[in-house]
Design a protein around this motif. Structure first.
Motif, short mmCIF file in Angstrom:
data_model
loop_
_atom_site.label_atom_id
_atom_site.label_comp_id
_atom_site.label_asym_id
_atom_site.label_seq_id
_atom_site.Cartn_x
_atom_site.Cartn_y
_atom_site.Cartn_z
N GLN A 120 -4.09 -69.28 -89.51
CA GLN A 120 -3.44 -69.52 -88.23
C GLN A 120 -4.02 -68.63 -87.13
OE1 GLN A 120 0.82 -68.98 -88.25
NE2 GLN A 120 1.08 -69.81 -86.19
N THR A 121 -4.20 -67.36 -87.45
CA THR A 121 -4.77 -66.42 -86.47
C THR A 121 -6.18 -66.84 -86.07
OG1 THR A 121 -3.47 -64.61 -87.41
CG2 THR A 121 -5.37 -64.01 -86.05
N PHE A 122 -6.94 -67.35 -87.03
CA PHE A 122 -8.31 -67.78 -86.76
C PHE A 122 -8.33 -68.89 -85.72
CE2 PHE A 122 -11.60 -70.98 -87.95
CZ PHE A 122 -12.71 -70.27 -87.53
N TRP A 123 -7.54 -69.94 -85.90
CA TRP A 123 -7.55 -71.05 -84.96
C TRP A 123 -6.99 -70.65 -83.61
CZ3 TRP A 123 -10.80 -74.55 -86.12
CH2 TRP A 123 -11.06 -74.89 -87.45
N GLU A 124 -6.00 -69.78 -83.60
CA GLU A 124 -5.45 -69.30 -82.33
C GLU A 124 -6.47 -68.46 -81.57
OE1 GLU A 124 -1.90 -67.29 -83.48
OE2 GLU A 124 -0.70 -69.12 -83.60
N SER A 125 -7.27 -67.68 -82.29
CA SER A 125 -8.29 -66.87 -81.62
C SER A 125 -9.39 -67.75 -81.04
CB SER A 125 -8.88 -65.85 -82.60
OG SER A 125 -9.58 -66.48 -83.64
N LEU A 126 -9.73 -68.84 -81.73
CA LEU A 126 -10.72 -69.76 -81.19
C LEU A 126 -10.21 -70.43 -79.91
CD1 LEU A 126 -12.22 -71.64 -84.27
CD2 LEU A 126 -13.22 -69.76 -82.99
N ALA A 127 -8.94 -70.78 -79.91
CA ALA A 127 -8.36 -71.42 -78.72
C ALA A 127 -8.45 -70.51 -77.51
CB ALA A 127 -6.91 -71.81 -79.01
#
Length: 320
Positions: A115-122
């Motif tokens: 979840q943190t990974f995709w949020e950081s990409l956003a």
């Protein structure tokens, strides 16, 4: 120009390095992204220089885990904007065209980090930066049909991926050549196949590159298959060129093959006749050289064909 992305599962293996060189020679990508290199810069630089890629950027592995390598030729002007252990974010300029953003990804394998990974990409993009492409190992199965065998589909991990793409109006380019990009490299009932490697783009990027296509290749040296992004479509048929090897001269069989194929063509006069003799000789030598390579090479090609078949295999209605 094409872009190559491959989770190589470590570059310490000579067979993997050989496969990388052969695949690069075949498709001639202007940009190469490698994840899970497990090697330091000093080692990777030796490979890069042999492959004649002019520029580079590395994210060092943590211990013997992870590691990212980005190589590119002078076809592209790339500026690295930010990076982490799971991504390299860049700005790209090609032949004076308008700049666009290209992010190379290596999704975390652990559920608690996804979840943190995709949020950081956003957070990498804002409303003024819409021309965006992402390529790499997402480490997530996004849809039930992207999985064959093993544990059941993980909807929670897929939700974070879809939240990311939906919020930023991103779409996924299909991959020509198969469905599955990862396998556990087992056969029959023990096989597990998944689509983990992806090309994700914004609508604005897609409008700028309307002919762009993704291609899935086959490999037997990693559990992941390399993927390619052709920005302007595949205008070339990638067929292996015939090359005469000097060592063949030392073999009596080679001389006999050349003589036989030349005589079998008959009395052909002129340039066109000479060309027919050359074509027949080339075919005979290619067949002979394949036989000389022995069962090891033949088994490798047979295995690649099996992998290509499995990559394109679809789930039955029963899920089996």
């Amino acid at each position: 120009m094409s872009i190559m992305s491959w989770n190589v599962r470590g570059l310490g293996n000579k067979e993997t390095v050989r496969a990388l060189k052969n695949t690069s020679f075949k498709y001639k990508p202007g940009i190469i992204f490698l994840s899970e290199t497990k090697k330091k810069k000093r080692y990777l630089e030796k490979i890069r220089m042999k492959m004649k890629m002019t520029e580079y950027f590395y994210v060092e592995p943590v211990g013997i885990a992870g590691g990212l390598a980005l190589w590119w030729s002078n076809e592209a002007d790339i500026s690295v904007l930010s990076f982490g252990k799971n991504f390299i974010d860049t700005k790209v300029s090609l032949n004076g065209e308008e700049d666009w953003f290209l992010t190379f990804i290596y999704g975390p394998p652990y559920t608690e980090e996804k979840q943190t990974f995709w949020e950081s990409l956003a957070s990498l993009r804002n409303n003024n930066e819409k021309k965006w492409c992402l390529i790499g190992d997402s480490n997530v199965v996004a849809r039930p049909e992207e999985k064959l065998g093993g544990l059941t589909f993980d909807a929670s991990s897929a939700k974070w991926f879809h939240d990311f793409t939906d919020a930023l109006c991103l779409i996924e380019l299909p991959l020509k050549g198969g469905t599955f990009t990862w396998s556990n490299q087992r056969s029959e009932d023990d096989a597990i196949l998944e689509k983990l490697d992806r090309i994700i783009v914004s609508l604005e990027w897609s409008s700028s590159f309307p002919k762009a296509i993704g291609v899935l290749d086959a490999t037997i040296t990693s559990d992941h298959a390399p993927i390619f992004l052709f920005l302007k479509g595949m205008t070339k048929k990638y067929k292996k060129d015939f090359k005469f090897e000097a060592k063949w001269i030392l073999e009596d069989e080679c001389s006999a093959k050349v003589k036989d194929s030349w005589l079998q063509t008959g009395n052909c006069n002129g340039i066109s006749g000479f060309g027919r003799k050359l074509r027949r000789t080339r075919i005979q030598l290619r067949q002979w050289s394949k036989m000389k390579k022995g069962t090891g090479k033949l088994k490798e090609e047979e295995m690649k064909e099996k992998i290509r078949f499995m990559q394109g295999k679809q789930l039955s209605k029963s899920g089996g």
